[in-house]
Design a protein around this motif. Structure first.
Motif, PDB file in Angstrom:
ATOM      1  N   ALA A 171      -7.173  -1.508   3.332  1.00 44.03           N
ATOM      2  CA  ALA A 171      -5.871  -1.033   2.865  1.00 44.03           C
ATOM      3  C   ALA A 171      -5.851   0.478   2.728  1.00 44.03           C
ATOM      4  O   ALA A 171      -4.825   1.119   2.920  1.00 44.03           O
ATOM      5  CB  ALA A 171      -5.540  -1.682   1.520  1.00 44.03           C
ATOM      6  N   SER A 174      -4.427   1.817   6.829  1.00 43.13           N
ATOM      7  CA  SER A 174      -3.277   1.270   6.112  1.00 43.13           C
ATOM      8  C   SER A 174      -2.198   0.746   7.060  1.00 43.13           C
ATOM      9  O   SER A 174      -1.486  -0.190   6.714  1.00 43.13           O
ATOM     10  CB  SER A 174      -2.719   2.313   5.153  1.00 43.13           C
ATOM     11  OG  SER A 174      -2.465   3.516   5.820  1.00 43.13           O
ATOM     12  N   ILE A 175      -2.087   1.329   8.258  1.00 43.74           N
ATOM     13  CA  ILE A 175      -1.074   0.828   9.200  1.00 43.74           C
ATOM     14  C   ILE A 175      -1.428  -0.588   9.635  1.00 43.74           C
ATOM     15  O   ILE A 175      -0.602  -1.506   9.595  1.00 43.74           O
ATOM     16  CB  ILE A 175      -0.957   1.757  10.423  1.00 43.74           C
ATOM     17  CG1 ILE A 175      -0.437   3.128   9.976  1.00 43.74           C
ATOM     18  CG2 ILE A 175      -0.021   1.164  11.467  1.00 43.74           C
ATOM     19  CD1 ILE A 175      -0.271   4.120  11.095  1.00 43.74           C
ATOM     20  N   TYR A 207      -3.303  -2.672   8.066  1.00 41.27           N
ATOM     21  CA  TYR A 207      -3.181  -3.542   6.896  1.00 41.27           C
ATOM     22  C   TYR A 207      -1.722  -3.963   6.688  1.00 41.27           C
ATOM     23  O   TYR A 207      -1.419  -5.136   6.502  1.00 41.27           O
ATOM     24  CB  TYR A 207      -3.717  -2.802   5.674  1.00 41.27           C
ATOM     25  CG  TYR A 207      -3.593  -3.536   4.366  1.00 41.27           C
ATOM     26  CD1 TYR A 207      -4.460  -4.569   4.035  1.00 41.27           C
ATOM     27  CD2 TYR A 207      -2.603  -3.188   3.455  1.00 41.27           C
ATOM     28  CE1 TYR A 207      -4.359  -5.234   2.831  1.00 41.27           C
ATOM     29  CE2 TYR A 207      -2.486  -3.849   2.248  1.00 41.27           C
ATOM     30  CZ  TYR A 207      -3.361  -4.867   1.939  1.00 41.27           C
ATOM     31  OH  TYR A 207      -3.239  -5.521   0.747  1.00 41.27           O
ATOM     32  N   GLY A 208      -0.824  -2.964   6.767  1.00 41.90           N
ATOM     33  CA  GLY A 208       0.601  -3.257   6.618  1.00 41.90           C
ATOM     34  C   GLY A 208       1.078  -4.233   7.677  1.00 41.90           C
ATOM     35  O   GLY A 208       1.812  -5.185   7.390  1.00 41.90           O
ATOM     36  N   LEU A 209       0.647  -4.022   8.918  1.00 42.30           N
ATOM     37  CA  LEU A 209       1.048  -4.910  10.023  1.00 42.30           C
ATOM     38  C   LEU A 209       0.526  -6.323   9.785  1.00 42.30           C
ATOM     39  O   LEU A 209       1.242  -7.303  10.036  1.00 42.30           O
ATOM     40  CB  LEU A 209       0.514  -4.366  11.358  1.00 42.30           C
ATOM     41  CG  LEU A 209       1.234  -3.135  11.901  1.00 42.30           C
ATOM     42  CD1 LEU A 209       0.506  -2.581  13.120  1.00 42.30           C
ATOM     43  CD2 LEU A 209       2.673  -3.488  12.279  1.00 42.30           C
TER      44      LEU A 209
END
Lengths: 308, 254
Positions: free
Chosen positions: B225, B229-230, B232-234
Motif C-alpha cells: 500500500a 500504491s497505484i 494496491y488501489g487497482l
C-alpha cells in the motif's frame, strides 16, 4: 473474533463489522442507495481514523453498485450518452475532492469539514425530500393529480448553451448543469465517503425530469465508476484504503443488500420516499447535535506526523 | 603514567557512590503484529548489582521503568462556542511526543525523585508533558490546559499509563515490571529506560529497546500500500468489482 487492520493499525471485531455491513447493506438494498452516508459515520464512531473510513467505504460502494449496475445493464436501463457526461464531471469532481481531502487533512480541519458538510448536505436534502414526499402524500389524499409536463415548458437552467439531445432519457438540455451536478457529487462523495446516489437520483428525477427507470440505472452506473476512481485515488494520494476492512464491509454489504432489495419490493413508493427522507434527515440532525451541544471533552488530539 | 594514575585515583574515590549497577532484560525484543493481534504484554526483568565497596543505603532502592513508543508531532485543539456551534479554535502543537508512554515505579513516582529531577530526566507522565522542549510555553499558563488535555486524552486511550505499583521486587535486588501494550499502540521502536534511585538520587541507569512490527500478511499489505500504491488501489478496485459481480451471479433474479 478480532482481526488486525494492516492500514488502520487497529484491531476490530470481525462479527461487528460484518453485521454493520449487512445492516447498512440491507438499508441500501431497500432504498436502492449506496449506504455510504450511514457506514462512514459508523466506522468513525468505531474508532477507525476518518480518512481510512472515507477511503475504504468507497470500495464498498463500488462493490454494491457493481451488482446494481449489472442488473440495470441487463434491463437495458442505462443512458450511456448521459452517463458519459455525468462521468466526465464526476471524475473531475472526485479528483478535486481527493485533493481537497488531503489538503484539509494536513491543515487539521478534516473533522470539521466532514461534520459541517454532513449537517448542511443532509439536513437540506433530507428536508427537501421530506417536504416533497409529504406534499405528494397530501395531494394523493385529496385526489389532485400532479400536472404532467407540457411540451416546450422548461426550467431556465436547461436552456443554457451547449444543448444536446439525450433520446434514452427523453431530455433535450444544456450539458452545463449536468456536468456541474455530477462534479459536485463526485467532489462531495470523495470528501465524505458517500456514493452520492441519494443526491443524484432526486436531482435527475426532479430537476431534469428523466424517467425513473433510466435514472436508477444511469446513476448506479455513474456511481460505480466514480467510486472506483475514488478508491484508487484515495489509495494513491492519502494511503487511506484498508483492504481487510474493505473485504469485510463488502462481504457483509453484498448479502445485506440482496435481502434489502427483496424487502424493498413490498414497500409502497410514497412510504419508501418518506422513510428515506427521514433517514437522511436523521443523519444530518445527528451531526447537527454534535455541532451544537457542549462537548463532554472540548479537547481533541490529532497526530500530525509520525517520526520514522 | 601520571594521568593514568590520577584517573584511577578519581575512579577509586568516586567508586563508592557509583557502586550499584543495573542489569535489565526484556521478555522479548520483538513483538509481532499478526492478524489476531490484540495487544501484548512485555516483562522487564532486572537486578541491582552491588560490589564489596557498596555503602549501605539509608533508604530503600526505588526502580522507575519508562517505556517510550514511537514519537510524533501532535496538535491538541480546544472546541469553543462560536455563536450556536462548537468549533475547534485554540490549538497547541507538541513535538517529539511518544505515542505510547509507560511510567512504572516501585513507589509513587513523586516520592522516588524530586520534581526538578523528574523534569530533568523526563520521567513520569508529567515530566514528559511539562518538558520545556515539547511545546511552546505561553504567558499566564495558557498552555497548561493543553498539556493536561494531552495527558488526559492519552490516558483515556490507555496509551499512556502510570503505575506506582508497576515494578515489584522479587528479592531485595531482583525486580520485574510487566508493561501492557494496548492494541492501538503504533508499530515502531519502543525504548525501555530502567533507572535506579535511592533517597532522591539517581544511582544507575540501563537502557534497552524492543520493536513492535507487523509481520507476514499485515506487513506485506502495508508495504504494498505504501510503495506500490497505484497497484494496491487497482487491486482493491478489482476486488470490489469481482465481489459485486459474484453477488449479481449468485442472486440473479431474471
Amino acid at each position: 473474533v478480532q482481526i488486525y487492520l494492516p492500514i488502520a493499525e487497529i484491531p476490530v471485531s470481525v462479527l461487528l463489522i460484518l453485521a454493520m455491513g449487512a445492516a447498512v447493506g440491507f438499508i441500501s438494498g431497500l432504498f436502492g442507495i449506496g449506504g455510504g452516508f450511514l457506514m462512514t459515520p459508523l466506522l468513525i464512531f468505531l474508532g477507525i481514523p476518518p480518512a481510512i473510513a472515507v477511503g475504504t467505504q468507497q470500495a464498498q460502494i463500488a462493490a454494491s453498485s457493481t451488482t446494481s449496475a449489472l442488473a440495470a445493464w441487463r434491463r437495458d436501463s442505462i443512458d450511456l450518452k448521459l452517463a458519459g457526461f455525468l462521468l466526465g464531471g464526476g471524475f473531475t469532481g472526485t479528483m478535486l475532492g481527493v485533493w481537497f481531502f488531503s489538503w484539509m487533512r494536513r491543515a487539521g480541519q478534516l473533522e470539521l469539514v466532514i461534520v459541517v458538510s454532513y449537517v448542511s448536505l443532509f439536513t437540506v436534502i433530507g428536508g427537501l425530500m421530506l417536504k416533497e414526499s409529504v406534499s405528494e402524500f397530501w395531494r394523493s389524499r385529496r385526489g389532485v393529480v400532479r400536472p404532467v409536463r407540457r411540451a416546450g415548458e422548461h426550467p431556465a437552467y436547461l436552456g443554457l448553451p451547449m444543448r444536446m439531445r439525450f433520446p434514452r432519457s427523453k431530455l433535450y438540455a444544456s450539458v452545463i448543469p449536468i456536468v456541474g451536478l455530477s462534479m459536485f457529487i463526485g467532489f462531495a462523495g470523495a470528501v465524505l465517503g458517500i456514493g452520492g446516489g441519494f443526491i443524484l437520483v432526486p436531482a435527475l428525477l426532479y430537476l431534469f425530469r428523466i424517467p425513473p427507470a433510466v435514472v436508477i440505472g444511469t446513476s448506479q452506473f455513474q456511481i460505480l465508476w466514480t467510486t472506483l476512481a475514488a478508491t484508487i485515488l484515495h489509495a494513491v494520494v492519502n494511503d487511506a484504503v484498508d483492504v481487510v476492512l474493505a473485504l469485510m464491509l463488502i462481504g457483509g454489504g453484498v448479502f445485506g443488500a440482496q435481502f434489502g432489495s427483496r424487502a424493498g419490493r413490498n414497500l409502497r413508493a410514497e412510504l419508501f420516499r418518506f422513510l428515506l427522507a427521514l433517514l437522511v434527515l436523521a443523519v444530518g440532525l445527528r451531526f447537527a447535535i454534535e455541532l451544537v451541544l457542549r462537548p463532554a471533552e472540548p479537547f481533541s488530539l490529532q497526530i500530525v506526523e509520525i517520526k520514522p | 603514567v601520571r594521568a593514568v594514575l590520577a584517573f584511577l585515583a578519581v575512579l577509586l574515590l568516586s567508586a563508592p557512590a557509583q557502586a550499584e549497577s543495573l542489569v535489565a532484560s526484556l521478555s522479548t525484543s520483538r513483538v509481532a503484529i499478526t492478524s489476531n493481534y490484540t495487544g501484548a504484554s512485555i516483562v522487564v526483568f532486572g537486578a541491582i548489582e552491588k560490589d564489596a565497596q557498596t555503602i549501605a543505603r539509608a533508604g530503600p532502592y526505588d526502580i522507575v521503568v519508562m517505556v517510550r513508543g514511537p514519537r510524533a508531532s501532535l496538535v491538541v485543539r480546544q472546541k469553543e462556542p462560536l455563536g450556536p456551534i462548537w468549533l475547534n479554535r485554540e490549538q497547541q502543537r507538541f513535538f517529539d511526543i511518544p505515542l505510547y508512554l509507560a511510567a512504572l515505579s516501585s513507589r509513587p513516582i513523586e516520592q522516588v525523585a524530586t520534581d526538578q529531577l523528574r523534569a530533568r530526566l523526563k520521567i513520569g507522565l508529567r515530566g514528559v508533558v511539562y518538558a520545556p522542549d515539547v511545546s511552546v510555553f505561553r504567558g499566564g499558563g495558557a498552555d497548561g490546559p493543553f498539556r493536561e488535555a494531552l495527558l488526559r486524552l492519552q490516558k483515556q486511550e490507555r496509551l499512556w499509563i502510570e503505575s506506582a505499583r508497576g515494578v515489584t521486587f522479587l528479592t531485595a535486588s531482583l525486580f520485574r515490571s510487566p508493561v501492557p501494550i494496548p492494541a492501538i499502540a503504533p508499530p515502531g521502536n519502543y525504548e525501555v529506560d530502567v533507572i535506579l534511585f535511592s533517597d532522591n538520587v539517581m544511582l544507575a541507569r540501563s537502557q534497552t529497546n524492543f520493536e513492535l512490527v507487523k509481520i507476514g500478511f499485515e506487513q506485506q499489505v502495508a508495504a504494498v500500500a505504501r510503495e506500490w500504491s497505484i497497484l494496491y488501489g487497482l487491486v482493491v478496485a478489482a476486488v470490489a468489482l469481482l465481489f459485486g459481480w459474484i453477488a449479481s451471479v449468485i442472486f440473479r433474479r431474471d
